[in-house]
Design an enzyme around this catalytic site. Sequence first.
Site, PDB file in Angstrom:
ATOM      1  N   ASP A  34      50.395  50.593  33.825  1.00  0.00           N
ATOM      2  CA  ASP A  34      49.027  50.215  34.149  1.00  0.00           C
ATOM      3  C   ASP A  34      48.237  51.340  34.806  1.00  0.00           C
ATOM      4  OD1 ASP A  34      49.308  47.703  33.128  1.00  0.00           O
ATOM      5  OD2 ASP A  34      49.617  46.698  35.045  1.00  0.00           O
ATOM      6  N   LYS A  56      43.592  48.398  31.800  1.00  0.00           N
ATOM      7  CA  LYS A  56      42.513  47.548  31.288  1.00  0.00           C
ATOM      8  C   LYS A  56      41.170  47.965  31.883  1.00  0.00           C
ATOM      9  CE  LYS A  56      45.540  43.484  30.948  1.00  0.00           C
ATOM     10  NZ  LYS A  56      46.677  43.852  31.817  1.00  0.00           N
ATOM     11  N   MET A 167      41.421  42.081  44.450  1.00  0.00           N
ATOM     12  CA  MET A 167      40.415  42.130  43.380  1.00  0.00           C
ATOM     13  C   MET A 167      39.113  41.442  43.815  1.00  0.00           C
ATOM     14  SD  MET A 167      42.866  41.495  40.053  1.00  0.00           S
ATOM     15  CE  MET A 167      43.923  40.273  40.849  1.00  0.00           C
TER      16      MET A 167
END
Length: 268
Positions: A34, A56, A167
């Site tokens: 990641d 992502k 997040m």
Amino acid sequence: MSKVYLVGAGPGDPELLTLRALRVLGEADVVLYDRLVSAEILAYVNPQAERIYVGKAKGDQDRVQREILHLLLHYARAGRTVVRLKGGDPMVYGRGAEEWLFLAQHGITVELVPGLSSALALPGMAGIPLTLRGIGRSFAVICGQEQGGAVPEITPYARIDTLVILMGVERRAELAQALIQAGRDAWEPCAFIENGSTPNERIVLAALEAVAQGRVAVQAPAVWVIGPVVAVREQLQAVVSDEPVHAMPVPTYTGMHQARDVVIVERG
């Protein structure tokens, strides 16, 4: 068919990797990693292994996740030793359970190699205990956004002593406003730990109200801690003399009503 290892890379510092993680990385044939996995951690990967970046970008998460599932299944069926390497712990907001379920449904054996979650490790490393007798008897870890980017219903967490939000940087003002509306003290101290455990670590201390007003500049990735335990940092860090503090000195939080200044502490 081979086995897929779901491996946690920890919060950032390669020295915080587990011994099991190091061993698995050294034996891997394929590593899917990641965005939060650093070059220092990738240095422990088998030099002959194929490395595939699967980070992502905003708005592209679902497409990339589908590609990840396809690649995991493809390489496992090809008999390769596959490592899915994720920052923190794969089972804490890392979609590790989704990938495990998918692989199990296709008959692939999965082994979890846990990692230190940033939600648990970084506050303590920054001098902020998640629990402390008489101050913080409970804590909760929540995600700052729901699927699609919506702000989550935060009222059920408003009365928990210590909140850790992952997040949550992008929607921080809305989250802070919702917490205050739900009864959280507006002057309660909070801290954002940016790039924790890395040379670029930065800690931003502020009152919850300052966050709600949009006066606190923060960059992701950052762990957000809210609660009286944030005030303990000043006492725990009192013996540190080489830590540069910008703006005003770290405020003394008394009864959660003096956290009015935004203070930035950078790692030396």
